[in-house]
Motif scaffolding. Sequence first.
Motif, PDB file in Angstrom:
ATOM      1  N   VAL B 156       2.417  15.323   9.910  1.00 32.24           N
ATOM      2  CA  VAL B 156       3.073  14.922   8.733  1.00 32.24           C
ATOM      3  C   VAL B 156       4.449  14.444   9.268  1.00 32.24           C
ATOM      4  N   ALA B 157       5.150  15.108   9.939  1.00 34.23           N
ATOM      5  CA  ALA B 157       6.445  14.574  10.284  1.00 34.23           C
ATOM      6  C   ALA B 157       6.524  13.220  11.152  1.00 34.23           C
ATOM      7  N   HIS B 158       5.280  13.204  11.888  1.00 33.42           N
ATOM      8  CA  HIS B 158       5.013  11.813  12.692  1.00 33.42           C
ATOM      9  C   HIS B 158       4.765  10.940  11.775  1.00 33.42           C
ATOM     10  N   LEU B 159       4.180  10.906  10.798  1.00 35.94           N
ATOM     11  CA  LEU B 159       3.933   9.987   9.889  1.00 35.94           C
ATOM     12  C   LEU B 159       5.062   9.646   8.998  1.00 35.94           C
ATOM     13  N   LEU B 160       5.952  10.512   8.668  1.00 37.40           N
ATOM     14  CA  LEU B 160       6.981  10.050   7.907  1.00 37.40           C
ATOM     15  C   LEU B 160       7.901   9.292   8.907  1.00 37.40           C
ATOM     16  N   LEU B 199       4.776  20.184   3.467  1.00 40.91           N
ATOM     17  CA  LEU B 199       6.099  19.720   3.063  1.00 40.91           C
ATOM     18  C   LEU B 199       6.903  20.675   2.348  1.00 40.91           C
ATOM     19  N   ALA B 200       6.273  21.610   1.753  1.00 41.89           N
ATOM     20  CA  ALA B 200       7.254  22.675   1.294  1.00 41.89           C
ATOM     21  C   ALA B 200       7.703  23.507   2.407  1.00 41.89           C
ATOM     22  N   ASP B 201       6.969  23.580   3.484  1.00 43.20           N
ATOM     23  CA  ASP B 201       7.693  24.172   4.518  1.00 43.20           C
ATOM     24  C   ASP B 201       8.848  23.328   5.158  1.00 43.20           C
ATOM     25  N   MET B 202       8.522  21.889   5.262  1.00 38.69           N
ATOM     26  CA  MET B 202       9.628  21.434   6.195  1.00 38.69           C
ATOM     27  C   MET B 202      10.606  21.172   5.225  1.00 38.69           C
ATOM     28  N   GLU B 203      10.702  21.501   4.123  1.00 41.13           N
ATOM     29  CA  GLU B 203      11.820  21.506   3.160  1.00 41.13           C
ATOM     30  C   GLU B 203      12.660  22.810   3.278  1.00 41.13           C
TER      31      GLU B 203
END
Lengths: 242, 242
Positions: B156-160, B199-203
């Motif tokens: 997900v991080a890479h896609l963002l 996403l919640a975790d990244m936040e």
Amino acid sequence: MSRRSKAESRGVSLPEALTKAGLAPHLVNLLDQMPRIVVRAELRRTFREPGATGDEVMFVRSGILSKFKTDTSGRRQIVALRFAGEGILPRSGPAEYGIQAIVPSDVMVGRAEDFDPIVDAHPELQRFFRRLIERNEAIGYEWLVNCGRRDSTARVAHLLCETAFRMHAEKNTHLQNPFTQQQIAEITGQTSVNVNRVLADMERRGLIRRSGREIAFTNWNELRRVGGFQPNYLFSNPRDVA
Amino acid sequence: MSRRSKAESRGVSLPEALTKAGLAPHLVNLLDQMPRIVVRAELRRTFREPGATGDEVMFVRSGILSKFKTDTSGRRQIVALRFAGEGILPRSGPAEYGIQAIVPSDVMVGRAEDFDPIVDAHPELQRFFRRLIERNEAIGYEWLVNCGRRDSTARVAHLLCETAFRMHAEKNTHLQNPFTQQQIAEITGQTSVNVNRVLADMERRGLIRRSGREIAFTNWNELRRVGGFQPNYLFSNPRDVA
DNA sequence: CGGTTGTTTGAACTGATTCAATCTGTGTGG
DNA sequence: CCACACAGATTGAATCAGTTCAAACAACCG
């Protein structure tokens, strides 16, 4: 004698491959007369480092080449394969991927500066190579579906089916499997430990029988079904789709 | 007013995009004079079915298109994206993939029979499009690494990161995230439920802050590190690599 | 024979899925 | 302005597929 005959009788000549792919004889000749060298790509030795300039055309006479990338944490992913009779076109810049042989391979290497002018001068050649590029794109997309959407058994099954097709394994009854389990893992995005279990499981379920590297397809249709393998994407020419 | 300005000010004109990509003015003009129509690609409606003939050139004026494939068990995988200013070249046969809009998009559609002769006649154009094809290939390979080798957070991080780059998000501080969590799942090969947790975790970890669809990059460098994002592969022209 | 590469197996663990329910925001029609 | 519908986001609990670590085994080669 056996080693020598294997390396040579299995090889695919350039004109042979181009003709079979539907290229007109005079264009086949043109490409065949290009200056080039034949290089042996050894096992377990990187043939081209990631970042190497892409100013070469390659044609795989025998064996199999892989394109690979390495994650920041060092884990390797194989992103494409080139079987005997297939090739790698020149790129305008450095390549993001490295090249390594899956099995010892004979590779014809030509220079882009010889290759490009020939292609530039013949629209028919451009169309020819565009079709090959489209095929590789389609294979890449299929691999993404494989890695992203299928479970581990399906991924291995799909790879086996695709490999049998691309190696023209006779009537899909058996395959001289060229991959180590580690390599299957690097293609299908898993660990070699799990690949081992998957293969054992597939044998238990009667989909394949193994003896050494040789894989016999004891139930080809079921294997196709398990892997969700629809070979359409492998035909570069719409005519070829049955 | 805000809606109108968004749809139009965000749009990228064809000559603008081609010029920025380094194409010479007279060739830009040549392509710009091609007959074409502008079509609106609606949300949640398939723009081109899998198997549709590839006899069209497309240019995304505004919005985002996705190429997708569907597994035999019906699970969908997005295999490529085309942001505003990018395009889809004609293919010689039917396409294995379908096309769907990520957000409502304006797409210029031309005919291959108009496009191909122009390209055939200008080697410089061939080189130009070859570079774009190489870029798409490189992105595809990177996506394979993403799906095959990175864990769910990294994917997900890479896609963002990639999306911020390709959308030219200003100085990488924030991104008007165009994707639903379901779409992120379809790109990164997971379930929407897990994307939500990621996403919640990244936040929670302070990598991003979210408000609605807007994502603020509170720690861009760490996000890059987590996603293993090295943007080199996104530059079609070797010159552009910093 | 010893060294190396690849395969196989077990046990513990964990990341991600599945299923299901709830919540939120937005647009629509009355 | 409210009621309703709907798409998307969020959360919990149970389960499971695949990883990790470690060790043993087999095959091959010089």
